[in-house]
Design a protein around this motif. Sequence first.
Motif, mmCIF file in Angstrom:
data_model
loop_
_atom_site.group_PDB
_atom_site.id
_atom_site.type_symbol
_atom_site.label_atom_id
_atom_site.label_comp_id
_atom_site.label_asym_id
_atom_site.label_seq_id
_atom_site.Cartn_x
_atom_site.Cartn_y
_atom_site.Cartn_z
ATOM 1 N N ASN A 157 24.250 -10.978 -6.650
ATOM 2 C CA ASN A 157 24.711 -10.061 -5.606
ATOM 3 C C ASN A 157 23.511 -9.177 -5.265
ATOM 4 O O ASN A 157 23.146 -8.303 -6.044
ATOM 5 N N LEU A 158 22.892 -9.438 -4.133
ATOM 6 C CA LEU A 158 21.605 -8.814 -3.803
ATOM 7 C C LEU A 158 21.802 -7.516 -3.029
ATOM 8 O O LEU A 158 22.291 -7.524 -1.894
ATOM 9 N N VAL A 195 13.331 -14.035 -3.582
ATOM 10 C CA VAL A 195 13.801 -13.220 -4.707
ATOM 11 C C VAL A 195 14.946 -13.919 -5.429
ATOM 12 O O VAL A 195 14.970 -14.006 -6.666
ATOM 13 N N VAL A 196 15.892 -14.431 -4.664
ATOM 14 C CA VAL A 196 17.039 -15.127 -5.276
ATOM 15 C C VAL A 196 16.558 -16.340 -6.066
ATOM 16 O O VAL A 196 17.007 -16.585 -7.197
ATOM 17 N N LYS A 253 19.158 -18.378 6.858
ATOM 18 C CA LYS A 253 19.871 -17.953 8.068
ATOM 19 C C LYS A 253 21.080 -17.093 7.711
ATOM 20 O O LYS A 253 21.298 -16.031 8.309
ATOM 21 N N ALA A 254 21.869 -17.532 6.742
ATOM 22 C CA ALA A 254 23.048 -16.766 6.337
ATOM 23 C C ALA A 254 22.650 -15.439 5.705
ATOM 24 O O ALA A 254 23.295 -14.402 5.944
ATOM 25 N N LEU A 255 21.585 -15.454 4.901
ATOM 26 C CA LEU A 255 21.092 -14.201 4.310
ATOM 27 C C LEU A 255 20.682 -13.222 5.399
ATOM 28 O O LEU A 255 21.007 -12.029 5.339
ATOM 29 N N ALA A 280 24.624 -14.035 -2.855
ATOM 30 C CA ALA A 280 23.369 -14.353 -2.161
ATOM 31 C C ALA A 280 22.776 -15.675 -2.634
ATOM 32 O O ALA A 280 22.057 -16.347 -1.887
ATOM 33 N N HIS A 281 23.076 -16.061 -3.870
ATOM 34 C CA HIS A 281 22.542 -17.310 -4.416
ATOM 35 C C HIS A 281 23.137 -18.548 -3.731
ATOM 36 O O HIS A 281 22.602 -19.648 -3.868
#
Length: 300
Positions: A160-161, A132-133, A185-187, A179-180
């Motif tokens: 900003n998701l 999505v990002v 992994k971080a998401l 989020a971008h």
Amino acid sequence: MGVAPTPTTVAVSSPLVRTMARDAGVDLTTVRGTGPGGLVVRRDVEQAITASDAGAAGAATDERTGLAVRERVPLTGVRRAIATALSRSRQEIPEATTWVDVDATTLLELRAGLASPDRPAPSVLALVARFVVAGLERYPALNARVDTDGGEIVHLAGVNLGIAAQTDRGLVVPVVRGAHQMRTKALDEEIRRLTTAAREGRASATDLTGGSFTLNNYGVLGVDGSAAIINHPEVAILGLGRIMPRPWVVDGAVVVRSITQLSLVFDHRVCDGGTAGGFLRFVADAVERPLPHLLDLAEL
């Protein structure tokens, strides 16, 4: 000397009905019978008992339906905030919805291969969030807001998701800020942290505000599709349905595949169907062919 009135005898369908009324303290002379010839039947007494219980609890009769009011729930706190935001979205945003069925079989297989002894595989939601990002970078019109006072569409640099989460207090949207700038992994870690905090009532005001686009995994509710309401003042929301085994045509043959549905609701003021369809198709293609997209994103 006066004459005592003769008690009125009410015709009932059985002695059981009369006993039920007596035990519940219901006066049969006040009950309208719906049986043949006005006969009082069991359901008439049950309705009278329900109405009596509602009255005893301080409830009233609903003016529109004539039914007893079971409970009145104050529209306050989180519930009022949700109602206000959703009502404003419906009033201000001319929305449209587009959707597509997607074969997620390869994504599930790839995800299983990403697991290692020292860490679990990222969630399907985190993988979709990564796509999505990336899609919003290609279609920035959907990562925007409408400034009605200034007469402008404000395209935003960065994402900003928001991740819609169902909680005991209602639907809330914790926000993965920046989020971008995150890889999968971080998401995944941030989505897990935020949704857990939201469900436990620990999310801060900062956690729940400032989103630029929302991803809604309503598949966890066991449903396939939804025409969601845009989280005002954002201009789009993407929904992910449950993943189910279904017949699917592959190379001319019908086989069983893991199918899900993606649905995009967007503000028609910011773009037309071509842009919305392009974004949706990008995410769908990434779900169906995840490896090339993850390689492009330097994930593997």
